[in-house]
Structure formats: structure tokens, C-alpha cells
Scaffold this active site. Sequence first.
Site, PDB file in Angstrom:
ATOM      1  CE  LYS A 118      29.211  37.292  30.519  1.00 40.21           C
ATOM      2  NZ  LYS A 118      29.193  37.858  31.873  1.00 40.21           N
ATOM      3  CG  ASP A 135      42.500  35.746  41.408  1.00 38.62           C
ATOM      4  OD1 ASP A 135      41.430  35.602  40.760  1.00 38.62           O
ATOM      5  OD2 ASP A 135      43.565  35.199  41.075  1.00 38.62           O
ATOM      6  CE1 TYR A 157      32.313  36.912  28.150  1.00 39.93           C
ATOM      7  CE2 TYR A 157      30.831  37.342  26.307  1.00 39.93           C
ATOM      8  CZ  TYR A 157      31.344  37.690  27.535  1.00 39.93           C
ATOM      9  OH  TYR A 157      30.885  38.826  28.169  1.00 39.93           O
ATOM     10  CB  SER A 195      26.661  39.186  27.587  1.00 33.47           C
ATOM     11  OG  SER A 195      26.878  39.405  26.207  1.00 33.47           O
TER      12      SER A 195
END
Length: 247
Positions: free
Chosen positions: A165, A64, A161, A144
Amino acid sequence: MDNSYWRNKVAVVTGASVGIGACTALELANAGMVVVGLARRVELIETLKDQVSGEGKIFARQCDLSDEEQLTSAFSWIREKFQAIHVLVCNAGILKANFLSESPTKDIKELFDTNVVATACCLREALKHMAAVNVRGHIVVMNSVLGHRIPEVPVPLFSVYPATKHAITALCQTVRQEIHFLKLNIKLTSICPGMVDTDFLSVYSQAVAELPKLQAKDVAKAVLYALDTPDGVQVEDIILQQMRKVN
């Protein structure tokens, strides 16, 4: 992949259980690399072993990445077992579709912890090891299109998000400068796909159902393209999108 240098070399792929990470792990193993896949759902990486058709192998390690002790322990285990890390593919990431105005602080922190902090820690661990053993290496960071521009969409459920990025875009640039300053023989490539047809997009369901999407294998092939460049040639950014079908 035509570059024989990478055959039998060690590649670490984070988020290797599904989607782009799983496809990348398979492509690298089929190209002859020894691949160590890291993910929470380690049993899914185990199933990839039987799908390897090339000369390489896939090893699975439960990790993790949001737990720093697990992260550092995983990289220490890799160094002890395989002696060297030649390629790092930072692929692990999460997406939570929501308006910022409705996003709980817990979700905001989790996005930054997984997408930015964990990626930075993986880069740190790999760089320290690559520098210590003085290998010719390559780091690939799965970024992305949203790390470069924010498209106008009917319902902007992006929350933070794209901010994570954009942070990755900056991180890649600063780490590339650090590599140059330290005179390390390590390339760093940021791969920036548009929408990819994986479970990652399930949070958007119907909202993106009709839009053109890349396949995970398309992105994995971009990783191989970056690795296949001649020594001394660095592909810094790859931005790829699925084209609309022309009737």
C-alpha cells in the site's frame, strides 16, 4: 451524485464481485453510469445487475488481473464494446494475515503481483486509452490507511501488505505527475479507508471483532464524492475511518 457529466459515461471497476468493489459498482450504476465490473468470480457481478435502481447498467467481465493476458484482453474488449473509458476504479487487492518471518515467498509475490503490479497495469491500460481518445477522465485507486502509517496493534500480522500500500501511495503520486506532464484532463484520487466491515477482514477474525469499522457503502460514497468535484478541482487523497461510538 449531482455531477451530470458522468451520466451514461463508462466506469471500469476492478474487484467488483464483493465488498467495496460491488458497492462502488452499484453506486455508480445508480448514479447513471455504465459500469463494467472485472473480477474472477464473474457470477457475483452478474447478481448485482438486478440490484441497480438507477438509470445505469452493470456489465460483467471475468478477469484474473494477475494474468496479464487476461488483463489486457479485458481492457481491449472494453474499448471495442464501449469506445471509451471515463472512470477507472482500481479496487482489486488481497490481504494475507501473517508475520513476515512466517510468510512463504509465494504469498509475498502474490501480494505484490495483485496489489501493486496488477494495479499499475490497469493504470497503464486506462491511461493509454484515455489519452488516445482525449476524454475527461477520473482514476480512483483504492489504497489504505496502511499506505500512510502503520498503527501499533497487539498482534502485527501485516507481513508485506502495508508495503504494497505504501507502493500504491508512491504510484499515485508519480502517475499524477505523469498525467500533468502529458497534459491530460484526468484526475487521480487515492482513497485510504481504515478497517472496513467486509469479507476482506475475515483473515483477522476475532482480532478485530470489537474495533470500529467502516461499511463498504461508506467507502463507495467517498468515490462518488471525488467524482462529484467541479472540473478543475482534484481531491488527491481521502483518508476515512470509523469513529468510536460515544456513549
